[in-house]
Write an enzyme that holds these catalytic residues in place. Structure first.
Site, PDB file in Angstrom:
ATOM      1  N   ASP A 158     -19.390  33.451 -34.223  1.00 51.17           N
ATOM      2  CA  ASP A 158     -20.645  32.981 -32.983  1.00 51.17           C
ATOM      3  C   ASP A 158     -20.924  32.233 -34.425  1.00 51.17           C
ATOM      4  OD1 ASP A 158     -22.317  32.967 -31.233  1.00 51.17           O
ATOM      5  OD2 ASP A 158     -23.292  34.516 -31.706  1.00 51.17           O
TER       6      ASP A 158
ATOM      7  N   LYS B 226     -22.521  28.586 -34.783  1.00 51.60           N
ATOM      8  CA  LYS B 226     -23.879  28.076 -33.006  1.00 51.60           C
ATOM      9  C   LYS B 226     -24.709  27.315 -33.784  1.00 51.60           C
ATOM     10  CE  LYS B 226     -25.598  31.639 -30.912  1.00 51.60           C
ATOM     11  NZ  LYS B 226     -25.997  31.894 -29.434  1.00 51.60           N
TER      12      LYS B 226
ATOM     13  N   ASN C 276     -27.253  29.461 -34.705  1.00 52.72           N
ATOM     14  CA  ASN C 276     -27.480  30.692 -36.207  1.00 52.72           C
ATOM     15  C   ASN C 276     -26.981  29.709 -37.598  1.00 52.72           C
ATOM     16  OD1 ASN C 276     -27.462  32.692 -34.477  1.00 52.72           O
ATOM     17  ND2 ASN C 276     -25.126  32.846 -33.935  1.00 52.72           N
TER      18      ASN C 276
END
Length: 236
Positions: free
Chosen positions: A62, A64, A67
């Site tokens: 994840d 991105k 994050n």
């Protein structure tokens, strides 16, 4: 992000971690000049962080802008491991091995090999290259372009349309339309990172040696990347 300490009250469990100034997404949306100034260093730090996770047996799944946090020294910190694949024993992951077929991540940064499992669960296993695809999506967002806030892909269909375009133009020198406005080194790096074929996709070795990270004095942006923030303390 490191856990510095933890403690418990009668009703709460508390974790103490370093204070972050903001997320990368905040800078993208509110300070494009600051992004431009720090883009190559942040990208190098993010690549180092992804590689460190893979060496610990973790596929983040994840990566991105939401994050990717920026600490008080203006260094990158990778956060939110709730969707991560983690091996039972910490050990380096092999780049060309496949480890899982679970559908995890955020659509606009999700590699094609994960997306294919949405329609046909378990049809395609994948490994560390999914993080390098997501890394490419973040790189594109960091560029100070008029439409950079929207990112490169806004849906699963957009990603699969890109895959179809790539298939039709494979073996040619045609450049994906969204890359035309980029400097040649950045466009070339994105072409490698966003290769729909996971086995041919750029990984850590190709990223660290790419000319996008080369400085005019012959050094690499990776040289001391984690200690060139606002102090001499290291990142990650």
């Amino acid at each position: 992000m490191e856990l510095e300490m933890s403690f418990q009250t009668k009703n709460k469990i508390c974790f103490a971690m370093d204070l972050m100034t903001n997320g990368l997404l905040h800078y993208m949306e509110n300070d494009s000049a600051h992004c431009l100034e720090n883009a190559r260093r942040w990208n190098a730090q993010l690549a180092l962080g992804i590689n460190a996770l893979h060496n610990m047996g973790i596929i983040h799944r994840d990566i991105k802008s939401e994050n990717v946090l920026i600490d008080i020294r203006q260094n990158v910190r990778i956060a939110d491991f709730g969707l991560s694949y983690i091996t039972e024993e910490p050990k380096p992951l092999i780049p060309w091995w496949d480890y899982t077929s679970d559908v995890k991540g955020t659509i606009h940064c999700m590699a094609p090999e994960i997306l294919r499992n949405m329609k046909k669960p378990g049809s395609m296993k994948y490994g560390t290259p999914v993080d390098w695809w997501a890394f490419g999506c973040v790189l594109y967002e960091l560029m100070p372009l008029p439409d950079h806030k929207a990112g490169l892909f806004d849906s699963a269909d957009a990603i699969m349309e890109y895959v179809s375009w790539h298939s039709k133009h494979y073996g040619t020198f045609d450049l994906f339309p969204a890359f035309h406005q980029l400097d040649p080194p950045m466009a070339n790096l994105l072409v490698g990172l966003l290769n729909p074929l996971a086995l041919l996709r750029y990984g850590f070795r190709q990223v660290t040696t790419h000319r996008y990270f080369s400085n005019e004095d012959g050094t690499s942006e990776f040289n001391g990347a984690c200690s060139r923030g606002r102090s001499n303390l290291t990142c990650l």
